[in-house]
Design an enzyme around this catalytic site. Structure first.
Site, PDB file in Angstrom:
ATOM      1  N   LYS A  22      -3.722   0.756  10.160  1.00  9.43           N
ATOM      2  CA  LYS A  22      -2.876  -0.381  10.607  1.00  9.43           C
ATOM      3  C   LYS A  22      -1.500  -0.273   9.957  1.00  9.43           C
ATOM      4  O   LYS A  22      -0.478  -0.437  10.610  1.00  9.43           O
ATOM      5  CB  LYS A  22      -3.525  -1.696  10.187  1.00  9.43           C
ATOM      6  CG  LYS A  22      -2.620  -2.913  10.318  1.00  9.43           C
ATOM      7  CD  LYS A  22      -3.278  -4.210   9.876  1.00  9.43           C
ATOM      8  CE  LYS A  22      -3.217  -4.417   8.392  1.00  9.43           C
ATOM      9  NZ  LYS A  22      -1.959  -4.948   7.862  1.00  9.43           N
ATOM     10  N   ASN A  23      -1.485   0.048   8.654  1.00 10.74           N
ATOM     11  CA  ASN A  23      -0.225   0.040   7.904  1.00 10.74           C
ATOM     12  C   ASN A  23       0.613   1.289   8.110  1.00 10.74           C
ATOM     13  O   ASN A  23       1.716   1.386   7.567  1.00 10.74           O
ATOM     14  CB  ASN A  23      -0.499  -0.206   6.427  1.00 10.74           C
ATOM     15  CG  ASN A  23      -0.976  -1.629   6.213  1.00 10.74           C
ATOM     16  OD1 ASN A  23      -0.894  -2.463   7.123  1.00 10.74           O
ATOM     17  ND2 ASN A  23      -1.495  -1.918   5.044  1.00 10.74           N
ATOM     18  N   ARG A  93       4.282 -10.591   9.162  1.00 10.59           N
ATOM     19  CA  ARG A  93       5.361 -10.113   8.293  1.00 10.59           C
ATOM     20  C   ARG A  93       5.842  -8.731   8.712  1.00 10.59           C
ATOM     21  O   ARG A  93       7.042  -8.459   8.711  1.00 10.59           O
ATOM     22  CB  ARG A  93       4.858 -10.066   6.864  1.00 10.59           C
ATOM     23  CG  ARG A  93       5.844  -9.428   5.892  1.00 10.59           C
ATOM     24  CD  ARG A  93       5.253  -9.295   4.519  1.00 10.59           C
ATOM     25  NE  ARG A  93       6.118  -8.534   3.651  1.00 10.59           N
ATOM     26  CZ  ARG A  93       7.202  -9.035   3.036  1.00 10.59           C
ATOM     27  NH1 ARG A  93       7.540 -10.290   3.252  1.00 10.59           N
ATOM     28  NH2 ARG A  93       7.936  -8.291   2.244  1.00 10.59           N
ATOM     29  N   CYS A 117       2.754 -15.965   2.652  1.00  3.58           N
ATOM     30  CA  CYS A 117       1.355 -16.015   3.126  1.00  3.58           C
ATOM     31  C   CYS A 117       0.459 -16.248   1.914  1.00  3.58           C
ATOM     32  O   CYS A 117       0.938 -16.505   0.810  1.00  3.58           O
ATOM     33  CB  CYS A 117       1.008 -14.706   3.824  1.00  3.58           C
ATOM     34  SG  CYS A 117       1.000 -13.333   2.699  1.00  3.58           S
ATOM     35  N   ARG A 122       6.405 -13.265  -0.866  1.00  5.13           N
ATOM     36  CA  ARG A 122       6.751 -12.045  -0.118  1.00  5.13           C
ATOM     37  C   ARG A 122       8.198 -12.030   0.375  1.00  5.13           C
ATOM     38  O   ARG A 122       8.486 -12.056   1.567  1.00  5.13           O
ATOM     39  CB  ARG A 122       5.756 -11.850   1.029  1.00  5.13           C
ATOM     40  CG  ARG A 122       4.347 -11.981   0.514  1.00  5.13           C
ATOM     41  CD  ARG A 122       3.274 -11.288   1.186  1.00  5.13           C
ATOM     42  NE  ARG A 122       3.415  -9.893   1.483  1.00  5.13           N
ATOM     43  CZ  ARG A 122       2.636  -9.309   2.407  1.00  5.13           C
ATOM     44  NH1 ARG A 122       1.814 -10.039   3.075  1.00  5.13           N
ATOM     45  NH2 ARG A 122       2.762  -8.028   2.656  1.00  5.13           N
ATOM     46  N   PRO A 123       9.129 -12.057  -0.546  1.00  2.07           N
ATOM     47  CA  PRO A 123      10.550 -12.033  -0.170  1.00  2.07           C
ATOM     48  C   PRO A 123      10.927 -10.689   0.473  1.00  2.07           C
ATOM     49  O   PRO A 123      10.117  -9.753   0.507  1.00  2.07           O
ATOM     50  CB  PRO A 123      11.250 -12.208  -1.514  1.00  2.07           C
ATOM     51  CG  PRO A 123      10.285 -11.748  -2.530  1.00  2.07           C
ATOM     52  CD  PRO A 123       8.918 -12.022  -1.996  1.00  2.07           C
ATOM     53  N   ASP A 125      14.201  -9.423  -0.249  1.00  2.00           N
ATOM     54  CA  ASP A 125      15.490  -9.130  -0.901  1.00  2.00           C
ATOM     55  C   ASP A 125      15.733  -7.625  -1.084  1.00  2.00           C
ATOM     56  O   ASP A 125      16.864  -7.158  -0.961  1.00  2.00           O
ATOM     57  CB  ASP A 125      15.566  -9.853  -2.248  1.00  2.00           C
ATOM     58  CG  ASP A 125      14.368  -9.527  -3.145  1.00  2.00           C
ATOM     59  OD1 ASP A 125      13.237  -9.505  -2.633  1.00  2.00           O
ATOM     60  OD2 ASP A 125      14.555  -9.242  -4.344  1.00  2.00           O
ATOM     61  N   ASP A 305      -4.669  -3.459  -1.792  1.00  2.00           N
ATOM     62  CA  ASP A 305      -5.403  -3.863  -0.584  1.00  2.00           C
ATOM     63  C   ASP A 305      -6.898  -3.643  -0.694  1.00  2.00           C
ATOM     64  O   ASP A 305      -7.647  -4.035   0.194  1.00  2.00           O
ATOM     65  CB  ASP A 305      -4.877  -3.124   0.652  1.00  2.00           C
ATOM     66  CG  ASP A 305      -3.514  -3.638   1.052  1.00  2.00           C
ATOM     67  OD1 ASP A 305      -2.854  -2.986   1.879  1.00  2.00           O
ATOM     68  OD2 ASP A 305      -3.097  -4.677   0.515  1.00  2.00           O
ATOM     69  N   VAL A 327       0.620  -6.158  -8.288  1.00  2.00           N
ATOM     70  CA  VAL A 327       1.550  -5.957  -7.159  1.00  2.00           C
ATOM     71  C   VAL A 327       1.969  -7.283  -6.536  1.00  2.00           C
ATOM     72  O   VAL A 327       3.136  -7.504  -6.238  1.00  2.00           O
ATOM     73  CB  VAL A 327       0.908  -5.033  -6.097  1.00  2.00           C
ATOM     74  CG1 VAL A 327       1.787  -4.921  -4.860  1.00  2.00           C
ATOM     75  CG2 VAL A 327       0.639  -3.655  -6.702  1.00  2.00           C
ATOM     76  N   ARG A 398      -7.444  -8.983  12.309  1.00  2.00           N
ATOM     77  CA  ARG A 398      -6.050  -8.504  12.267  1.00  2.00           C
ATOM     78  C   ARG A 398      -6.033  -7.062  11.785  1.00  2.00           C
ATOM     79  O   ARG A 398      -5.181  -6.286  12.161  1.00  2.00           O
ATOM     80  CB  ARG A 398      -5.225  -9.364  11.306  1.00  2.00           C
ATOM     81  CG  ARG A 398      -4.893 -10.746  11.808  1.00  2.00           C
ATOM     82  CD  ARG A 398      -3.953 -11.449  10.873  1.00  2.00           C
ATOM     83  NE  ARG A 398      -2.753 -10.637  10.631  1.00  2.00           N
ATOM     84  CZ  ARG A 398      -1.761 -11.006   9.819  1.00  2.00           C
ATOM     85  NH1 ARG A 398      -1.851 -12.159   9.172  1.00  2.00           N
ATOM     86  NH2 ARG A 398      -0.704 -10.245   9.639  1.00  2.00           N
TER      87      ARG A 398
END
Ligand code: EPZ
Length: 433
Positions: A22-23, A93, A117, A122-123, A125, A305, A327, A398
């Protein structure tokens, strides 16, 4: 509302094949914006998040079609729309990752700020600072990030944190910039390497992906290509943790064992027998593992994860385990659900102290995010009794393709509860549960 009824089992046995990552699929789908022509992607997992990303691409006036099984065809012209749809980006996201490709291709991009979430604020920047380094003017406008640049220029970009998404955003934007970009302190995940391989096939000039320094020499244009997505190492690790927690012998196929190195090391440390081959990993366990300590870290460290899934496995370990989440600022929401199932867990800041118990017991639990959901399925399978898992936002689907069928093939008994349950009418098979 979706609920899963999971029966505790005395072991999982058999073989299961993992789907495409997925990622890896999500950033590569975003990267097709940079190309012109037709792209065919195979091993694309049939997931809610993938379908969301296809909708985002269509909203950018890109033709994107999913063909069963696991193939996507994309047709991209020389221009795309600049604005990504609000309701899709706030839902997922990863859709924010389209900002770099749209900006690089069109000189202007307007993408909603992704929401936070369950695992943190989860910025973005680091993404924005990187685009500014490449010469973009970036401002916030009514919840949207607006980025403009006549033409991006290659630069040296240093990431304050090896963010996976920021590395992908900057790498994608730099492919069409003028001159060379160097990304220092880049993320090193295998999904970054897969994205770089896709882009290089399309005509980009990227070296160093998978190391902490990535160099991108800008080119004029990228063309459509054929590409097969790498296997999902997190799905593989999820099945490893399930086999270790329940006991039994499970072979996980179509994986790249090298990408699971640390997870395999920690499994062996926990006294689980792990055998690897060219494209499979076999896990054999009696069900109660030994307590271990682990800290999540950017790749090649232990993957965040897999933290929820390993926590579920450690709930039954012999001894006390300490799990540190370095993390994300808050990725322990699933632990309170495990405590309801009888787990003995103390949370101290970013550490969870897990004192192993003989068996967990069933209790109604709620899914907060994708990997927490996977962890709860593992806990329920290794528990005594039937556990009702409330997955109202269908988080598990998901990120896990055909998970009920895959677990079923290993001997698990997981049912989707009758929807009438929503109106408080217990489904027939639940009456008297
Ligand atoms: C990717 O998310 C993955 N998602 C996540 O997987 C994974 O957990 C994460 O990388 C870490 O490995 C996808 O690839 C689609 P980050 P990403 O930027 O890119 C902070 C799953 O379950 N940060 O590496 O969003 C951030 O808050 C998902 O499949 C900033 O401060 O993760 C976090 O604490 C969950 N500023 C840390 O860095 C930024 O601009 C790591 O985030 C960006 C990130």
């Amino acid at each position: 509302m979706r609920k899963l009824l999971v029966k505790g089992c005395e072991g999982l046995n058999g073989e299961v094949s993992v789907s495409g990552s997925k990622n890896s699929a999500l950033p590569i789908l975003a990267a097709t914006i940079l190309t012109e022509g037709q792209t065919t992607l195979s091993s694309i997992p049939n997931l809610l998040d993938v379908m969301t990303m296809l909708k985002v691409l269509r909203a950018l006036s890109i033709r994107a079609e999913y063909y069963h099984p696991n193939q996507v065809k994309i047709w991209v012209g020389s221009r795309v729309k600049h604005v990504a749809p609000y309701q899709l980006v706030t839902r997922m996201r990863a859709s924010f990752f389209v900002i770099g490709p749209i900006l690089a291709k069109m000189g202007f991009a307007k993408v909603p700020l992704p929401g936070g979430c369950a695992i943190g604020s989860r910025p973005v920047d680091i993404h924005i600072k990187g685009l500014e380094r490449l010469g973009a003017k970036v401002r916030m406008e009514h919840g949207f990030v607006v980025a403009e640049a006549e033409k991006l220029k290659g630069e040296a970009v240093h990431l304050d944190f090896p963010s996976v998404g920021a590395t992908e955003t900057i790498m994608m934007a730099a492919t069409l910039a003028i001159g060379e970009t160097t990304i220092n302190n880049a993320a090193r995940e295998p999904e970054i390497v897969d994205l770089a391989n896709f882009l290089n096939k399309a005509g980009a000039q990227i070296t160093g992906a998978g190391s902490e320094e990535i160099k991108i020499e800008g080119v004029k244009r990228l063309t459509g290509v054929n590409h097969r997505i790498i296997p999902d190492r997190i799905e593989a690790g999820t099945f490893m943790a399930a086999a270790a927690a329940c006991g039994g012998a499970v072979t996980i196929k179509e994986v790249i064992p090298q990408q699971l190195e640390v997870a395999i090391l920690k499994m062996k440390e926990a006294g689980v027998e792990v055998v690897t081959g060219e494209d499979f990993v076999t896990v054999k366990s009696q069900g109660r593992v030994k307590a271990i300590d682990l800290s999540t870290l950017p790749h090649p460290g232990f993957p965040t994860d897999l933290q929820p899934q390993f926590c579920s496995m450690l709930c039954r370990a012999e001894g006390v385990s300490v799990v540190k989440e370095t993390v994300f600022e808050s990725r322990f929401t699933h632990l309170n659900e495990l405590k309801r199932m009888g787990a003995d867990i103390k949370i101290e800041g970013r550490s969870a102290i897990i004192k192993g118990v003989e068996r967990l017991s069933s209790a109604p639990v709620v899914v907060s995010d994708l990997r927490a959901g996977a962890g709860l399925v593992i806990a329920a399978l290794s528990a005594v009794g039937e556990t009702l898992i409330d997955d109202r936002d269908r988080q598990i689907e998901r990120g896990y393709e055909n998970i009920l069928k895959k677990f079923g093939g290993l001997g698990a008994d997981i049912k989707v509860v009758d929807e009438r349950e929503d109106q408080g009418i217990p489904a027939p098979h639940l009456q008297g549960a």
